[in-house]
Design an enzyme around this catalytic site. Structure first.
Site, PDB file in Angstrom:
ATOM      1  N   GLY A 121      47.806 -16.534  12.696  1.00 32.96           N
ATOM      2  CA  GLY A 121      48.587 -17.174  11.395  1.00 32.96           C
ATOM      3  C   GLY A 121      48.103 -16.566  10.207  1.00 32.96           C
ATOM      4  O   GLY A 121      46.736 -16.230  10.098  1.00 32.96           O
ATOM      5  N   GLY A 128      48.763 -20.400   4.207  1.00 32.65           N
ATOM      6  CA  GLY A 128      47.915 -20.844   3.067  1.00 32.65           C
ATOM      7  C   GLY A 128      46.480 -21.140   3.219  1.00 32.65           C
ATOM      8  O   GLY A 128      45.567 -20.578   2.618  1.00 32.65           O
ATOM      9  N   LYS A 136      49.096 -24.436  -1.812  1.00 29.96           N
ATOM     10  CA  LYS A 136      47.632 -24.336  -2.492  1.00 29.96           C
ATOM     11  C   LYS A 136      47.382 -22.581  -3.182  1.00 29.96           C
ATOM     12  O   LYS A 136      46.644 -22.619  -3.770  1.00 29.96           O
ATOM     13  CB  LYS A 136      46.831 -24.041  -1.092  1.00 29.96           C
ATOM     14  CG  LYS A 136      46.663 -25.297  -0.325  1.00 29.96           C
ATOM     15  CD  LYS A 136      45.741 -25.075   0.983  1.00 29.96           C
ATOM     16  CE  LYS A 136      45.634 -26.311   1.580  1.00 29.96           C
ATOM     17  NZ  LYS A 136      44.772 -26.491   2.694  1.00 29.96           N
TER      18      LYS A 136
END
Ligand code: ATR
Length: 265
Positions: A125, A128, A65
């Site tokens: 997290g 992307g 991405k």
């Protein structure tokens, strides 16, 4: 016949072809949507196929991405803001990158009537998709956004872009209203996220961006402890809806028929 594509690595699990091919058929569009596993070195070649008209549009999934950006002529507003592109098309002979993950996440929460305004949000997290989630939460006026990632440098790099982030050490937990799994942990059956459920109060909202499996261990454990849970299926549907609209001008409805279409996958 027109051609659309989702590229990623891995891409085998992607339900985009099934969904988009269904919508193409519903709208009598003579086109096909395929998936292709690629390496970073293939990106330039594939994008040039949009320029020469062989491909109409591309969706990008993990881990490309960000890495597609240097090969694009222009970025739309949300793609520029998040530095994350999941939808590509040609406009006036220029290759344009856009981001429908931000809207996908917002519409998914609207669909289930969850109000983010004033809530404390804990994100796990820093891959992307995380910048899209942070930007959406900012727009929805979360009161606090905490971020925890195994590799601290990646969280620190996001903090440069979003200075209000509260960085938390991986494995630690703080008081929150909603916790979001934006890691890839949960895709495999034995994946476990190291959080202590006994240190979390009651009636929290656990959201997993993963939709396959339907209930990751993160969600199963949360459910056992009586928390509200939701997987990433609606976000997936709404990001796809926005991409489909950009490409074709048609906005397909997210209704029970579409939800059922993906029910058994
Ligand atoms: P990318 O990092 O290439 O953008 P991603 O799939 O978008 O790929 O992100 C993967 C996320 O899952 C990252 O936050 C990653 O943490 P690291 O930055 O520390 O790699 C997280 N992740 C993947 N496997 C993990 C594991 N075993 N334990 C903890 N976090 C993990």
């Amino acid at each position: 016949m027109k051609k659309y594509l989702v590229i990623g690595n891995p891409v085998e699990h992607s339900l985009s072809p099934k969904l988009h091919n269904y919508w193409l058929k519903e709208n009598n569009i003579d086109a096909v949507y395929e998936k292709k596993q690629i390496e970073e070195s293939n990106i330039q070649g594939i994008i040039s196929e949009i320029k020469n008209g062989k491909i109409e549009g591309i969706n990008i999934t993990v881990p490309f991405k960000k890495s597609v950006i240097p090969f694009l002529d222009e970025l739309e507003y949300l793609a520029k803001k998040t530095q994350s592109v999941n939808t590509i098309y040609k406009k006036e002979n220029k290759i344009v990158g856009d981001n429908t993950d931000v809207l996908g996440f917002k519409y998914a929460l609207q669909h289930i009537k969850y109000k983010v305004k004033g809530k404390k949000i804990f994100i796990l997290g820093a891959g992307g998709v995380t910048s899209s989630i942070i930007f959406a939460l900012e727009q929805m006026e979360a009161s606090t956004i905490m971020l925890s990632n195994r590799t601290k440098e990646k969280a620190e790099s996001l903090k440069k872009k979003y200075p209000y982030l509260d960085l938390i050490n991986w494995g630690d937990i703080k008081n929150f209203d909603m916790i979001i799994n934006a890691t890839s942990l949960g895709l495999k059956e034995n994946d476990k996220i190291p959080i202590n459920y006994n240190k979390i109060g009651s009636e929290k909202f656990f959201y997993d961006l993963i939709y396959n499996p339907k209930k990751t261990n993160f969600l199963l454990e949360a459910e056992k402890h009586g928390h509200r849970i939701e997987n990433g299926k609606l976000m997936f549907l709404y990001q796809a809806q926005s991409a489909f609209e950009m490409w074709t001008g048609f906005q397909p409805p997210i209704n029970t028929k579409v939800l059922q279409l993906l029910e058994n996958d």
